[in-house]
Motif scaffolding. Structure first.
Motif, short mmCIF file in Angstrom:
data_model
loop_
_atom_site.label_atom_id
_atom_site.label_comp_id
_atom_site.label_asym_id
_atom_site.label_seq_id
_atom_site.Cartn_x
_atom_site.Cartn_y
_atom_site.Cartn_z
N ARG A 13 0.82 -1.21 0.00
CA ARG A 13 0.00 0.00 0.00
C ARG A 13 0.86 1.26 0.00
N LEU A 14 2.12 1.13 0.39
CA LEU A 14 2.96 2.33 0.41
C LEU A 14 3.43 2.72 -1.00
N ARG A 15 2.98 1.96 -2.02
CA ARG A 15 3.29 2.42 -3.37
C ARG A 15 2.54 3.71 -3.70
N THR A 17 2.70 6.26 -1.94
CA THR A 17 3.54 7.35 -1.46
C THR A 17 4.06 8.16 -2.65
N ASP A 21 6.35 12.82 -0.52
CA ASP A 21 6.04 12.15 0.75
C ASP A 21 7.24 11.30 1.17
N ALA A 25 9.52 11.48 4.63
CA ALA A 25 9.62 10.30 5.49
C ALA A 25 11.08 9.89 5.64
N ARG A 28 13.05 12.22 7.94
CA ARG A 28 12.71 11.97 9.35
C ARG A 28 13.35 10.67 9.82
N ARG A 32 15.67 9.93 13.14
CA ARG A 32 15.41 8.90 14.15
C ARG A 32 16.57 7.94 14.27
N SER A 86 14.09 2.09 10.67
CA SER A 86 13.51 3.38 11.01
C SER A 86 12.38 3.78 10.05
N PRO A 88 8.90 2.99 7.68
CA PRO A 88 7.75 2.09 7.76
C PRO A 88 7.93 0.88 6.84
N LEU A 91 8.52 0.68 2.81
CA LEU A 91 9.63 1.52 2.35
C LEU A 91 10.87 0.87 2.96
N PHE B 7 -9.84 -3.04 2.21
CA PHE B 7 -8.72 -2.49 1.43
C PHE B 7 -8.65 -3.01 -0.01
N GLU B 11 -8.43 -0.32 -2.79
CA GLU B 11 -7.19 -0.21 -3.54
C GLU B 11 -7.44 0.03 -5.04
N ILE B 21 -2.27 8.48 -0.85
CA ILE B 21 -1.53 8.06 0.35
C ILE B 21 -2.31 8.34 1.63
N VAL B 24 -4.31 5.17 3.00
CA VAL B 24 -3.74 3.83 3.15
C VAL B 24 -3.25 3.51 4.56
N LEU B 28 3.85 5.94 10.82
CA LEU B 28 4.76 5.57 11.89
C LEU B 28 4.03 5.79 13.23
N LEU B 258 2.85 9.80 6.25
CA LEU B 258 3.61 9.90 5.01
C LEU B 258 3.09 11.08 4.20
N LYS B 307 12.49 11.49 19.61
CA LYS B 307 13.10 10.20 19.27
C LYS B 307 12.12 9.32 18.51
N THR B 309 9.66 10.27 16.58
CA THR B 309 9.10 10.80 15.34
C THR B 309 10.12 11.27 14.32
N GLY B 310 11.23 11.85 14.79
CA GLY B 310 12.16 12.44 13.84
C GLY B 310 11.72 13.80 13.33
#
Lengths: 261, 641
Positions: A13-15, A17, A21, A25, A28, A32, A86, A88, A91, B7, B11, B21, B24, B28, B258, B307, B309-310
């Motif tokens: 599903r992260l395709r 992105t 985005d 990510a 970040r 981290r 680090s 998701p 990715l 989904f 999809e 995005i 979905v 994090l 994201l 820490k 999240t970044g």
């Protein structure tokens, strides 16, 4: 200043992105993972990351590339693992080498794509592919920022093959899989342009959107129509006393299986 | 009962919509718990687009509080944009959660957080897409309990037909109490159906179930009284107050999306409540008393949150952040700690004084000094007395002089238009103030390259404030007043080009006013607007004033009222207000006195540093002011790798 080239994926599903985005990510994730990044000078310093040739939003990829510059030297495989953890799931950082050669972006000459066409009879797909390949030129249209643009989708296509997906998943409806090798050109010919071309030449119209995945990018071998691992030259240029546990990459490298499965 | 993910069906639609995005999930720090191992399941919604809803602190806090509990799961859902809504209807894909894409209808509770009333039509869209009947009375045992929270829930009457219940105040403990009641009821085999469950919730005195109250109207359209129609249901429903913020350090693991959202930073709430007493400010009135998080608690949340999240920026949130008793040490401590890490610190909602500039200087030690924002709210000294915003023009000029002198190039000033007793002259003085700011700025900075931006919003009277009785200014008068101010600023040859002017027209404010102070009769308007295609009313490109007015004309006159009756009409002391049975702790007589003080231009101090003014909240809610100083300092973090 250490430079590291990374191969990463956009899976599942992260395709969906977008490249923007992903950039956010990734930056970040660098924080981290406490990667000691080199920063650009100026009022608002940015970590030094160069991205190459990102796949369009909505298409999956097993072979995206980027390069980062560090302010301190790090062990490459350890860094890859840290960054991968680090980010998701989906990715994923699948390969990393220290940069020892120049003009990396130029080595990304071509891509190998897989297009899964649910609801399409493999025989229909084969016929369409044959018609497409037989044509000298296949004009397609795409909406760009500057309006509707017409260009040739055939010239950049090095190889195109269709096969039956039934072997992978018996019992479901018909499904054809296309494998496409396309040269990176201007304007870029994307998988959906080739699908437009198949529709134009042979009326091939998949009932649901194709699931598209980039399998590889790299140097194109014109004769065999294959694409080779763009990180290989960096790996080969490794000094005689390896500073890192180089060896084969964890994801089995970017070698592209020959032909169909 | 197995509940399948939608989904695979969703999809297939995503390649055809904008920014897929956002639908979905997979953020994090998001959580997906096994469905069958939980017996109480919450779907939490922020009824706006994902990019606005995801950063919402309230939803993020409750999501984490609930998911930390064993046997309880919470998933999130947001409003889908019209492009996806159309496809979902065509392909029969129901409203889903982004975490595991389960249909909202499968959950026990569908909880919506309303920061603003403009999310009401989006709630109806979500209910309909979920396959949940719009009207509470039509729901069955298989439908979730539809629960409203957030600041707008302090007057839930306009949505009384559509919700099953509402909770007012802090949600952290309330959601856990509700969870236990639902768990017990389910364990007993759901005796008595929905009605019994709602009754058990209502009996606590902390959950408002509109169906258990009848509203009686007087011949002139005003409310006669609101009475419970079931024995055991309390006459008034109380708000919830979390007393020790250090015990609730949420969100511990802030969500990192994201997709791009409106706030790309981590937020730490440094205190809750405000007793400055600004009379227009609903948030300040309904969140009393002030409860501070300790300096050490804040330090720990910032450390852990960064820490996890970044993020590269931390916002120190509250209604008036510079009022924390140890804000100086907090700002310095954090700036010291993160000096090397390129972490930006920001302090929204600050007051107008020079101390603030010192704070801002500290927070931007290494970075760029671009703009500082102050909110005098009223243009004239008289106006600021009416609204109890105790800032003199002298204070303001001194403050901006310090700012420009410290290298800040731009000052932004927030004001409101349409405040009670306001005249054209009061608003025109905003222009004078801006000119004085620029003149002073040029003097102290020695440069003409400085700017002042004046930003003006229309005032909307809100429930549970001293201005709840006030007449709202009509859209036409608001627009006319703002046009005069604009002409005055543009016409200033010497300073005009250094002054930016931003304002909204008066129309959206009228709809917000209708929904804010409305009663149950407004439900028919909301429904008509939704049915006519109304969505995303907080978005200029989707909001339609004409549609709201058309629908109001269709449904209100037969009920003997109209839009003006709800908005521009002044209320009297005797009138029963639609929200009187919802107890924010504020004593209605105190609010009335404060309203009279406003009309007399009499100011009231902050009870943190003066004796109590008997607003009523502390004794009524059995709470008290919780402030420092603790005397502690933030120590540098030890480096552990």
């Amino acid at each position: 200043m250490q430079r590291i080239r990374l191969r990463y994926t956009k899976r599942g599903r992260l395709r969906f992105t977008s490249h923007r985005d992903f950039q956010r990510a990734f930056e970040r994730a660098l924080r981290r993972a406490e990667v000691p990044m080199a920063y650009s000078a100026g009022f608002t310093p940015h970590p030094k990351v160069s991205y190459a040739n990102a796949a369009p939003t909505g298409t999956g990829s097993e072979a995206e590339y980027l390069e980062i510059q560090l302010a301190e030297v790090r062990e490459v495989e350890q860094l890859r693992k840290l960054l991968d953890e680090s980010l998701p799931a989906g990715l994923d950082i699948t390969d990393a080498v220290e940069a020892r050669t120049s003009s990396f972006a130029e080595r990304l000459e071509a891509s190998v794509w897989e297009l899964r066409l649910d609801g399409v009879e493999p025989a229909d797909a084969e016929r369409a592919v044959a018609a497409f390949l037989a044509a000298e030129q296949v004009d397609v249209q795409r909406r760009t920022k500057n309006g509707l643009r017409t260009f040739d989708a055939r010239g950049a296509v090095i190889r195109l093959e269709a096969r039956d997906a039934a072997a992978d998943r018996p019992g479901d409806g018909p499904c054809a899989i296309l494998r496409l090798v396309v040269r990176h050109a201007t304007p870029a010919v994307r998988p959906d342009d080739v699908l437009s071309g198949l529709r134009a030449t042979a009326d091939l119209a998949p009932p649901v959107p194709a699931a598209v995945t980039r399998l590889a990018q790299g140097l194109l071998d014109e004769e065999s129509g294959t694409v080779t691992d763009p990180l290989a030259p960096d790996r080969d240029a490794a000094p005689a006393f390896p500073t890192t546990a180089a060896g084969p990459s964890p994801a089995g490298g970017a070698q592209v299986p020959e032909g169909s499965a | 009962m197995p509940v399948e993910s939608v989904f695979p069906r969703l999809e297939a639609l995503l390649p055809h919509v904008q920014k897929p995005i956002q639908y979905v999930g997979g953020e994090l720090n998001s959580t997906v718990k096994p469905w069958d191992e939980c017996d109480v399941r919450w779907a939490l919604m922020y009824p706006d687009a994902y990019e606005v809803g995801l950063p919402n602190q309230g939803v993020m806090i409750l999501y984490e509080v609930l998911n930390e509990r064993e046997g309880v799961l919470a998933e999130r859902t947001y409003s889908v944009w019209p492009d996806l809504e159309e496809l979902m209807r065509e392909h029969e894909v129901p409203q889903f959660t982004v975490d595991s894409h389960r249909p909202v209808k499968a959950f026990d509770v569908f909880g919506l957080s309303f920061s603003t009333e403009l999310g009401y039509t989006n709630m109806l869209t979500a209910l309909d897409l979920a396959g949940i009947p719009l009207d509470s009375k039509d729901r069955t045992i298989d439908d979730p309990i539809v629960l409203a929270g957030g600041h707008a829930a302090f007057n839930p009457e306009p949505i009384a037909d559509f919700i099953d219940c509402a909770v007012i105040g802090d949600g952290e403990q309330a959601v856990l109490e509700i969870t236990e009641i639902i768990r017990a009821w389910k364990a007993e085999g759901r005796p008595g159906g929905r009605e019994e469950l709602l009754f058990r919730l209502a009996k606590t005195g902390g959950v408002y179930v509109p169906a258990f109250y009848d509203v009686e109207y007087l011949p002139d359209g005003r409310i006669g009284r609101v009475v419970p129609n079931k024995s055991g249901v309390p006459w008034r429903v109380s708000k919830h107050t979390v007393m020790d913020l250090d015990e609730w350090p949420y969100p511990k693991q802030p969500l990192v999306p994201l997709a791009e959202t409106v706030h790309e930073r981590m937020s730490v709430e440094i205190f809750r409540g405000c007793t400055r007493g600004c009379r227009f400010c609903q948030a300040g009135m309904i969140t009393r008393p002030v409860r501070e998080r300790s300096i050490t608690g804040i330090g720990e949340m910032v450390d852990k949150g960064l820490k996890a999240t970044g993020f590269e920026e931390v916002g120190l949130l509250s209604l008036s952040s510079a009022d924390h008793t140890e804000i100086g040490d907090i700002a310095k401590g954090l700036a010291d700690r993160y000096e090397e890490d390129k972490i930006g610190l920001s302090l929204p909602s600050t007051r107008v004084d020079a101390f603030n500039v010192d704070l801002a200087n500290e927070l931007t030690r290494n970075g760029r000094r671009s703009g500082l924002t102050f909110a005098p709210e009223g243009g004239s000294e008289r106006m600021r007395k009416v609204i109890n915003k105790m800032v003199s023009e002298e204070d303001l000029i001194r403050t901006v002089a310090t700012a420009y002198g410290n290298g800040w190039r731009q000052v932004k000033l927030y004001f409101m238009c349409g405040l009670p007793t306001e005249t054209d002259e009061d608003v025109l003085q905003i222009g004078d103030m801006a000119v004085n700011v620029i003149a002073k700025g040029r003097e102290v900075s020695g440069s003409n390259d400085i700017r002042c931006t004046v930003s003006i919003g229309g005032f909307v009277p809100k429930p549970h404030t001293p201005f709840q009785w006030a007449p709202q200014l009509s859209a036409e008068e608001t627009d006319a007043r703002l046009a005069k101010l604009r002409d005055k600023i543009r016409g200033d040859k010497k300073y005009g080009r250094s002054i930016g002017f931003r304002y909204h027209d008066g129309k959206p404010g009228i709809v917000e006013g209708l929904l804010s102070r409305g009663d149950r009769r407004i439900g028919s308007v909301i429904r008509a607007v939704y049915e006519d295609g109304g969505r995303f009313d907080g978005w200029r490109e989707h909001f339609s004033y004409d549609r709201w007015m058309k629908c109001a004309e269709q449904t209100l006159p037969e009920q003997g009222v109209d839009v003006a009756w709800y908005t521009t009409r002044e209320r009297t002391y005797e009138e029963v207000l639609p929200w009187d049975h919802l107890d924010s702790g504020l004593d209605k007589d105190w609010l009335w006195e404060d309203w009279q003080d406003a009309l007399d231009e009499t100011e009231v101090e902050d009870c943190r540093w003066t004796p109590c003014f008997d607003c009523g909240v502390c004794p009524q809610m059995d709470t008290s002011i919780q402030i420092g100083p603790t005397g502690k300092k933030l120590l540098p973090l030890s480096v552990v790798k």
